[in-house]
Design an enzyme around this catalytic site. Sequence first.
Site, PDB file in Angstrom:
ATOM      1  N   GLU A   1     -51.109 -27.190 -23.151  1.00 23.48           N
ATOM      2  CA  GLU A   1     -50.338 -26.615 -24.263  1.00 23.48           C
ATOM      3  C   GLU A   1     -48.930 -27.204 -24.376  1.00 23.48           C
ATOM      4  O   GLU A   1     -47.926 -26.488 -24.292  1.00 23.48           O
ATOM      5  CB  GLU A   1     -50.290 -25.084 -24.131  1.00 23.48           C
ATOM      6  CG  GLU A   1     -51.676 -24.452 -24.210  1.00 23.48           C
ATOM      7  CD  GLU A   1     -51.660 -22.941 -24.308  1.00 23.48           C
ATOM      8  OE1 GLU A   1     -50.705 -22.322 -23.827  1.00 23.48           O
ATOM      9  OE2 GLU A   1     -52.633 -22.382 -24.859  1.00 23.48           O
TER      10      GLU A   1
ATOM     11  N   GLU B   1     -59.927 -23.958 -24.637  1.00 27.18           N
ATOM     12  CA  GLU B   1     -59.755 -22.528 -24.344  1.00 27.18           C
ATOM     13  C   GLU B   1     -60.107 -21.727 -25.582  1.00 27.18           C
ATOM     14  O   GLU B   1     -59.704 -22.075 -26.690  1.00 27.18           O
ATOM     15  CB  GLU B   1     -58.301 -22.178 -23.991  1.00 27.18           C
ATOM     16  CG  GLU B   1     -57.827 -22.689 -22.675  1.00 27.18           C
ATOM     17  CD  GLU B   1     -56.397 -22.253 -22.357  1.00 27.18           C
ATOM     18  OE1 GLU B   1     -55.953 -21.194 -22.845  1.00 27.18           O
ATOM     19  OE2 GLU B   1     -55.719 -22.992 -21.633  1.00 27.18           O
TER      20      GLU B   1
HETATM   21  C1  BGP Z   1     -53.121 -19.988 -22.924  1.00 27.48           C
HETATM   22  C2  BGP Z   1     -52.869 -20.552 -21.551  1.00 27.48           C
HETATM   23  C3  BGP Z   1     -53.665 -19.952 -20.459  1.00 27.48           C
HETATM   24  C4  BGP Z   1     -54.052 -18.533 -20.694  1.00 27.48           C
HETATM   25  C5  BGP Z   1     -54.433 -18.158 -22.072  1.00 27.48           C
HETATM   26  C6  BGP Z   1     -54.581 -16.685 -22.331  1.00 27.48           C
HETATM   27  O1  BGP Z   1     -51.959 -19.979 -23.667  1.00 27.48           O
HETATM   28  O2  BGP Z   1     -53.090 -21.944 -21.511  1.00 27.48           O
HETATM   29  O3  BGP Z   1     -53.054 -20.229 -19.238  1.00 27.48           O
HETATM   30  O4  BGP Z   1     -53.863 -17.625 -19.763  1.00 27.48           O
HETATM   31  O5  BGP Z   1     -53.530 -18.671 -23.011  1.00 27.48           O
HETATM   32  O6  BGP Z   1     -53.328 -16.096 -22.320  1.00 27.48           O
HETATM   33  P1  BGP Z   1     -52.993 -14.779 -21.523  1.00 27.48           P
HETATM   34  O7  BGP Z   1     -53.421 -15.033 -20.125  1.00 27.48           O
HETATM   35  O8  BGP Z   1     -51.547 -14.593 -21.643  1.00 27.48           O
HETATM   36  O9  BGP Z   1     -53.781 -13.707 -22.172  1.00 27.48           O
END
Ligand code: BGP
Length: 490
Positions: free
Chosen positions: A195, A388
């Site tokens: 990211e 993701e």
């Molecule tokens: C993205 C990141 C992850 C992750 C995911 C979900 O932004 O790359 O590391 O955790 O989001 O976010 P969160 O864990 O805050 O719900």
Amino acid sequence: MDFTVRTAFPDGFLWGGATAANQLEGGWDEGGKGLSVSDVYTFDSTRPKEEWLDQWLWMTKAQVAEAQDPTSTKYYPKRHGNDFYHHFKEDIALFGEMGFKCYRMSIAWTRLFPTGEETEPNPEGLAFYDAVFAECRKWNIKPMVSLSHYEMPLYLATHHDGWLDRATIDHYVRFATTCFERWGDTVKYWLTFNEMNCIKHHLYVSAGIVEEGCENLEQKRWQAAHHKFVASALATRACHRIIPDAQVGCMISYQLLVPYSCNPDDVQKTVEEQRMSLLFSDVQARGYYPAYAARLFAQKDVRIEMTDEDERVMRENPVDFVSFSYYMSSAVSAGAGHKGATGNMLGDTVVNPYLESSAWGWQIDPKGLRVALNQLYDRYQKPLFVAENGLGAYDAIEQNGSINDDYRIEYLRRHIEQIREAITDGVDVFGYTVWGCIDMVSASTSQFSKRYGFIYVDQDDDGNGTRERRKKKSFDWYRRVISTNGRDLG
Ligand code: BGP
């Protein structure tokens, strides 16, 4: 020209799951590991939500100092993760049982180079990942490795201003080169930074810069980003040299933005907001800054210090593919009076009245994923990878011990359908890794109860629990999706 319409997922599609070292490994003080910037986040369920929620966007100097004090009594969830460090064989076996073709994971920089400055990697860190990759081979799972997923050595942040210091480029390239040389036989897919565009929102965890008391913030933000671009290009060059059959990707958080209305001001503002993310994939996929960067930097009074060599290296080493995370979309309005959106990518965005939200306020928009895939493919004509996607939710264990996460199945099914639509549109997508395939610590809130997994881990927000692993209902559902190559989404 071949006008064949593809209506199914291609053979060899990389189905799998995604995690990050700082959120799942634990073992923070084992195997010679150093502290990373993520090891500073605290959690305390007895404190008001705002205190722990805000850290993600705003880290203070006092918090960083306290985290390095061995007498600190605070709980630091990202030091403990879900204890994958001691459970990885069991966990990867479960991924294998689901039929994963691909496991997107990150290598903790601080396991190999505890401060970032060492010239030789830590043998215990190398041995740990040797063992992890051996398990992946055993289950025929292709790893995709993020070299840096919110976990640069804390030492580089406290002693070098993180990515603001050009020397960090060399430290990173040494780390990346070590990984390519060591694991080139097994790992054929690499992502340079997770990211990249989030440096706009959380400078501390993305660049190792504490904003408190920091002058010329915008200048520092973009200079640090520039150093990361150069580092990414140098790592791409090294990877192609060391592992000729490997592919390197960039990775951005892609929150689709749509105009709140057809008012031309909303439309123009949407373009500008979306570019704040796209600039990062533009640079990495094309190898140079887009034309609109000039006006953007002028408005912010930013002057990037850039050498001719930087420009040459970036131009000669664009990435091979573009990957992104996709959780939600938001609306953009040039007017006032709309409710601000919540999510993982806070820009100047507002709530879209047509969409539902998760328990954390992230607006669910499966059709937006199809739009995003089409936009990115039209823009780059490079293969895409959905690195993701997933639903953070509170899960409950029924009396009989089962976890019926139908809401997660529904979320994933609707998104996978839209990937298939995008493939039919002609988009080249070669894989999909569900975020948080096993429960772990949330990146933004540091909670454990924000669960994404197919595998439940018995642990609470304060770190109590047996860490026992248990399959949720979605586990078998995803196994079926993979075994039918996405034909059975039922
Ligand atoms: C993205 C990141 C992850 C992750 C995911 C979900 O932004 O790359 O590391 O955790 O989001 O976010 P969160 O864990 O805050 O719900």
